[in-house]
Enzyme design. Sequence first.
Site, short mmCIF file in Angstrom:
data_model
loop_
_atom_site.label_atom_id
_atom_site.label_comp_id
_atom_site.label_asym_id
_atom_site.label_seq_id
_atom_site.Cartn_x
_atom_site.Cartn_y
_atom_site.Cartn_z
CD GLU A 121 -3.06 -1.03 2.22
OE1 GLU A 121 -3.02 -0.10 3.05
OE2 GLU A 121 -3.85 -1.98 2.29
CG HIS A 249 -9.08 6.04 2.20
ND1 HIS A 249 -9.10 5.83 0.85
CD2 HIS A 249 -8.47 4.96 2.74
CE1 HIS A 249 -8.53 4.66 0.58
NE2 HIS A 249 -8.14 4.12 1.72
NE ARG A 295 -4.55 5.65 3.48
CZ ARG A 295 -5.03 4.76 4.29
NH1 ARG A 295 -5.58 5.14 5.42
NH2 ARG A 295 -4.98 3.50 3.99
CG HIS A 356 -9.81 6.33 6.28
ND1 HIS A 356 -10.77 5.39 6.02
CD2 HIS A 356 -8.65 5.65 6.44
CE1 HIS A 356 -10.22 4.17 6.00
NE2 HIS A 356 -8.93 4.30 6.28
NE ARG A 391 -4.60 5.17 9.91
CZ ARG A 391 -4.97 4.18 9.11
NH1 ARG A 391 -4.40 3.00 9.19
NH2 ARG A 391 -5.93 4.37 8.22
C1 SIN Z 1 -7.70 0.72 2.89
O1 SIN Z 1 -7.99 -0.44 2.65
O2 SIN Z 1 -7.40 1.52 2.01
C2 SIN Z 1 -7.74 1.21 4.31
C3 SIN Z 1 -6.56 0.73 5.02
C4 SIN Z 1 -6.22 1.66 6.14
O3 SIN Z 1 -6.88 2.66 6.35
O4 SIN Z 1 -5.22 1.40 6.82
#
Ligand code: SIN
Length: 524
Positions: A121, A249, A295, A356, A391
Amino acid sequence: MMKGNTKHSCDILIIGSGIAGLAAAITAGEQGLKVILINKEALLGESNTQHAQGGIVSLGKDDSPQLLIKDIMEAGDGISNVEAVTILASEGPALVEDFLIGQAEVPFSRSESGALEYAKEAGHSTRRILHHKDMTGKAIEESLIKKAQTCKNIRIVTNYTAIDLLTIPHHSMNPLSLYREPQCIGAYVLNNRDEQVEMIFSQYTLLATGGLGKIYLHTTNPPCATGDGFAMADRAGARLINMEYIQFHPTSLFHKDADGFLISEAMRGEGARLLTKDNTPFMDHYSPRGELAPRDEVSRAIYEEMIRRGDSYVYLDIASYAEIDIKKRFPLIYEKCLSLNIDILKEAIPVVPAAHYSCGGVQVDSWGRSSLKNLYAAGEVSATGMHGANRLASTSLLEGLVWGVRAARHIATHFDGEKPYQESEIPLWQPPEKEEEVDPALIQQDWLSITSTMWNYVGIIRTVKRLERGTDDLRYLKNRIDDFYRRAHLTPMVLNLRNGIQTALIVAEAAFSNRKSRGAHYIK
Ligand code: SIN
């Protein structure tokens, strides 16, 4: 009618049933402590954890705690608490292995050969995220509930909404209690079924109430995320920090019937690209890391593109870019989009940023202790400081696990069964003399005012003027809601609203007092 006449007692009261609350309950219960765990929802599993898609960070191949620490610190934009980050990186992966996989038997996704699958990610240097397809939170939640239900020391009660933490000296009728150190001794709670107030006395209390996304117009959070723990801790006098750092998010589904449905960041980890409405990729103009930038950068880039072009969404295209079996890896997102006539195997998904995660919260130390004696906090409601100003993706479930377990271990080590108060010195709940029935239309309008004020004035891009206006409006609204609360017949709706406005004001005031842009707090 006489209220407040039912009293319960336990060694540890846990408020909230996500990963932090359940991990703490299991750990404390196994150490022989009598636990009461309450959740305000009818369904025990309903929590922010349940809706987490992406996964839980662990250590991948060619990975190390040092590399994980570096990535978390970078995302935190210079103000992460290195002690907390080090605890997470050194203890977390072993807890995933022993507690989640070994004891709770969470079915993380595996390859055909049986090896754990690691996802990537944004902001991560390597593939290190364990997941269960795109329903990781649900898989963890179900496994932990199953385990907690087998522990005889844990009493689980759903449909109970915490009203206020019970504290000494605040709730004591003994005038000499003023000379005692302030401490938490349980909570007043509303039994949602009969709308009666009850009291739960406990030597220790753990707040694990999750987040606050519902104070924003657009959020990935479920309806239960009304900021209850932040507001209760604030009223009880515990210290809150970093409340201006609200993470947005980048990709929630843009659709009138699915506001806030999360489109996991793991999609960008698998190669999906962000496009403007005329199919042009744009992230490379904003960050050398492109779609895998942190993010806050991605959310702001989307927001700026939308403003610049006058569009109300951008596209996330996985169909054209990813080399995976999309349906197998993202079944939840696939089904949800298909139900809205969006076939993600063939077309791009319309997305917008949404509130988020709260990076700040009730300040706790490395054992989850807040500044108020005998009150602990874990998970999103807490601030260990590890998230700093922003975060890193998929670290929150692990933080909840690590601090849930740590808090319970600390409590078990220090528990002595001593009651620092007489139950008779704490008054029964006093309802107003003439309770007013609640008009749902008023509550709905108050929520609209809170969420639109937060979205427009305390949102992704803030200005001093917007924050000034926002805090003024929220203060006015808080006075009105507090007045209404004092006269109202208590229902979960009333309690959620009271907590929502208080938490919104805490966030707005924190944002107003911090004029420096950093991480998720961006002020022009
Ligand atoms: C996501 O699946 O994008 C959320 C994961 C997260 O907020 O850590």
